[in-house]
Design an enzyme around this catalytic site. Structure first.
Site, PDB file in Angstrom:
ATOM      1  N   LYS A 166      -3.338 -66.540  14.735  1.00 17.40           N
ATOM      2  CA  LYS A 166      -2.893 -67.134  16.014  1.00 17.40           C
ATOM      3  C   LYS A 166      -1.968 -66.161  16.747  1.00 17.40           C
ATOM      4  CE  LYS A 166      -3.679 -71.657  14.005  1.00 17.40           C
ATOM      5  NZ  LYS A 166      -3.301 -73.073  13.902  1.00 17.40           N
ATOM      6  N   HIS A 225     -11.471 -72.859  19.212  1.00 15.03           N
ATOM      7  CA  HIS A 225     -10.385 -73.430  18.397  1.00 15.03           C
ATOM      8  C   HIS A 225      -9.737 -74.578  19.169  1.00 15.03           C
ATOM      9  CE1 HIS A 225      -6.616 -73.837  16.209  1.00 15.03           C
ATOM     10  NE2 HIS A 225      -7.217 -73.228  15.204  1.00 15.03           N
ATOM     11  N   GLY A 283      -4.488 -71.130   8.768  1.00 16.42           N
ATOM     12  CA  GLY A 283      -3.496 -70.695   9.759  1.00 16.42           C
ATOM     13  C   GLY A 283      -2.241 -70.205   9.059  1.00 16.42           C
ATOM     14  N   GLY A 284      -1.229 -71.067   9.004  1.00 12.15           N
ATOM     15  CA  GLY A 284       0.095 -70.707   8.491  1.00 12.15           C
ATOM     16  C   GLY A 284       0.088 -69.944   7.170  1.00 12.15           C
TER      17      GLY A 284
END
Ligand code: 13P
Length: 250
Positions: free
Chosen positions: A11, A95, A234-235
């Site tokens: 991201k 997304h 993601g994270g």
């Protein structure tokens, strides 16, 4: 039969030097992995630097978005030929954050998917319902809309160059992962849909990833579901250690 694909979507994170350092650490941690396709999706500015680090490794490069036109007066956009040129093999399209904050629609997703395929980039097409949609029983309607809209007009061969990522919006960045059963239910719904629109053979070959708060602690249980073929992370992809642990889920 289907090779699992684990992709890290960074991201809006990482400068060039941070991205290179993360990739260098990841490359060492996953060097021995051969049964999983490993992908990183850095921001546009770090693609070239990351591509240098992953040369001759088992890590593949993805962008996080692409524009539907190849070139022209479209200030701020990046095209499929440009992504190919910088070393991308994949591109994330549609997304939920792009749908939510940047006005992405099924139509624009479909145009981008076609542009990517025309330049030999493999689209990772994201679909997923919001919490309210799940709570009001609309999950399947939304998923069908996102899937059929995103892949409209694709041949079977084109579809098989794509990956579909099921990312329930309520599970993204919230720490609230879908249960393995919830993920499996939607993944199998997607596969049934593709069986109807293409064939059982095509549907059985397509990779369907799950995304939304995937962590080292829940990766293996999610991936053990018969229709869950990988993860879009993601994270937990922002640190080499946790992403490597997810890559080694088996
Ligand atoms: P998190 O893993 O941070 O929930 O993000 C998931 C995601 O949106 C990947 O594309």
């Amino acid at each position: 039969m289907r090779t699992p694909i684990i992709a890290g979507n960074w991201k809006l994170n990482k400068t060039i030097s941070e991205a290179a350092a993360l990739t260098t650490a990841l490359k060492a941690s996953v060097a021995n992995v051969s049964d999983v396709e490993i992908i990183v999706a850095p921001p546009f500015t770090a693609l070239a630097a990351v591509n240098e680090v992953i040369a001759d490794s088992n890590i593949r490069l993805s962008a996080q978005d692409v524009y539907s036109e190849d070139s022209g007066a479209f200030t701020g956009e990046v095209s499929a030929p440009m992504l190919k040129d910088v070393g991308c093999e994949y591109v994330i399209i549609g997304h939920s954050e792009r749908r939510q904050y940047f006005g992405e629609t099924n139509e624009s997703v479909n145009q981008k998917v076609k542009a990517a395929l025309a330049h030999d980039l493999k689209p990772i097409i994201c679909v997923g319902e919001q919490l309210e949609e799940r709570e009001t029983g609309q999950t399947e309607v939304i998923i069908e809309d996102h899937v059929t809209g995103g892949i409209a007009g694709l041949s079977a061969a084109e579809l098989l160059s794509c990956v579909i990522a099921y990312e329930p919006v309520w599970a993204i960045g919230t720490g609230k992962t879908a249960t393995p059963a919830q993920a499996q239910e939607v993944h199998s719904f997607i596969r049934e849909l593709l069986t109807k629109t293409y064939s059982a053979d095509v549907a059985s070959q397509l990779c369907i990833q799950y995304g939304g708060s995937v962590k080292p602690e829940n990766a293996s249980e999610l991936m053990s579901q018969p229709d869950v073929d990988g993860a879009l992370v993601g994270g937990a992809s922002l640190e080499a250690e946790s992403f490597a642990q997810i890559v080694k889920f088996g």
